[in-house]
Design an enzyme around this catalytic site. Structure first.
Site, PDB file in Angstrom:
ATOM      1  N   TYR A  53     -37.598 -16.999  34.497  1.00 32.08           N
ATOM      2  CA  TYR A  53     -36.716 -16.535  33.434  1.00 32.08           C
ATOM      3  C   TYR A  53     -35.798 -15.422  33.944  1.00 32.08           C
ATOM      4  CZ  TYR A  53     -39.635 -19.042  30.007  1.00 32.08           C
ATOM      5  OH  TYR A  53     -40.315 -19.998  29.284  1.00 32.08           O
ATOM      6  N   GLY A 216     -30.909 -24.150  10.225  1.00 38.32           N
ATOM      7  CA  GLY A 216     -29.808 -24.552   9.349  1.00 38.32           C
ATOM      8  C   GLY A 216     -28.478 -23.924   9.703  1.00 38.32           C
TER       9      GLY A 216
END
Length: 325
Positions: A53, A216
């Site tokens: 990472y 969403g």
């Protein structure tokens, strides 16, 4: 926060893990410290990172916070090896030399004397599995690792590794597998989930929010401050922006409206309580995003809503995954 047993091991972890993939790139050290404090104050213990990472910067930042922000013994630290590669003879992969070198590098960057859960980040077809698994045992025997797991293994790969580790005396069992799992990505239910259940291996889902799509936020376009708008993450998010995903997201939004909560909480609660799941790994760019995920701790989906979400996201299983009549 509720805690759960990690597979058939003696290790107990929080039922949500804090992911750190953004630390060192989208999340600076100060914001990471705030996230870690918020997570632990909510009862979280499991913190996930990897040597690859941000070229190890995620581990360095986490290591700098241990003792300064949170005592080392209050966290269950999990990191991963295999994915980091360079041109040297031990530059990466799952060989003995590469793995032991990667382990020492992780310990150095984290500033700790042991890793609580060390995971193989990916399957390496170029290295005999027996060599890789023997290296995991050597790491545990040395005291540098407490428990071992895998990540992104197919069902047959997981089953093979788990069987070898349990078949021979003195071997250390695979206790966890970290895989992508969400309402948008249920492919692991074909073979990985059954293999994990058979061998008593815990599931640690990554991308439990469908790479952010299940919140969403992408229904009406791409917000300029979202991962989907960034040069390094746009392709990662785009994979889940499909017609099928649109239908699932709408069902999640409808459920959230009915429950008076957020789509994020609905999606996270769904995967958190799937059979075999111990702790979804939730990453966030900032603390406000993380706090939105922590709210899900108080949510248990009603059976009718869970069933509706199961149906709208169901896999089209075929033989032999679907049992014969």
């Amino acid at each position: 926060m509720e805690h759960r047993q990690l597979g058939r091991s003696g290790l107990r972890v929080s039922r949500m893990a804090l992911g750190t993939m953004t630390w060192g790139r989208d999340t600076d050290a100060d914001e990471a410290a705030t996230q870690l404090m918020a997570f632990t104050e909510a009862g979280g213990t499991l913190v996930d990172t990897a040597d690859v990472y941000v070229e190890g910067e995620s581990e360095r930042i986490l290591g700098g916070l241990l003792g300064e922000v949170v005592p080392r013994d209050e966290l269950v630290i999990t990191t991963k090896a295999v994915a980091r590669r360079n041109d040297g003879p031990f530059g990466g992969g799952a060989s003995r030399g590469a793995l032991l070198g990667a382990l020492d590098g992780s310990l150095r960057r984290l500033g700790v004397d042991h890793i609580d859960l060390w995971q193989l980040h990916a399957w390496d077809k170029s290295v005999p599995l027996e060599e890789t698994l023997a290296t995991l045992d050597a790491a545990v025997t040395s005291g540098k690792v407490r428990y071992v797991g895998v990540s992104n293994y197919a069902g047959w790969q997981l089953g093979t590794a788990a069987t070898l580790q349990r078949a021979l005396p003195g071997r250390n069992p695979i206790v966890s597998t970290q895989v992508e799992y969400s309402l948008l990505e249920r492919g692991v239910e074909r073979e990985v989930v059954p293999a994990a259940a058979h061998h008593g291996i815990a599931l640690l889902p990554w991308a439990p929010l469908g790479r952010g799509v299940l919140t969403g936020k992408y229904r009406n376009g791409t917000p300029p401050d979202s991962r989907g708008a960034s040069a390094h993450m746009a392709g990662y998010v785009e994979q889940h922006r499909t017609d099928r995903a649109t239908r699932i997201v709408q069902a999640v939004v409808t459920a959230a409206d009915g429950l008076g909560t957020s789509p994020l909480c609905v999606a996270l609660a769904w995967v958190r309580d799937r059979p075999g799941v111990v702790a979804p790994v939730v990453g966030a760019r900032d603390t406000n995003q993380l706090l939105g995920s922590l709210v899900a701790e108080d949510l248990t989906l009603p059976p009718a809503i869970r069933s509706a979400l199961d149906d709208v996201s169901a896999l089209d299983l075929a033989y032999p995954e679907r049992p014969m009549d």
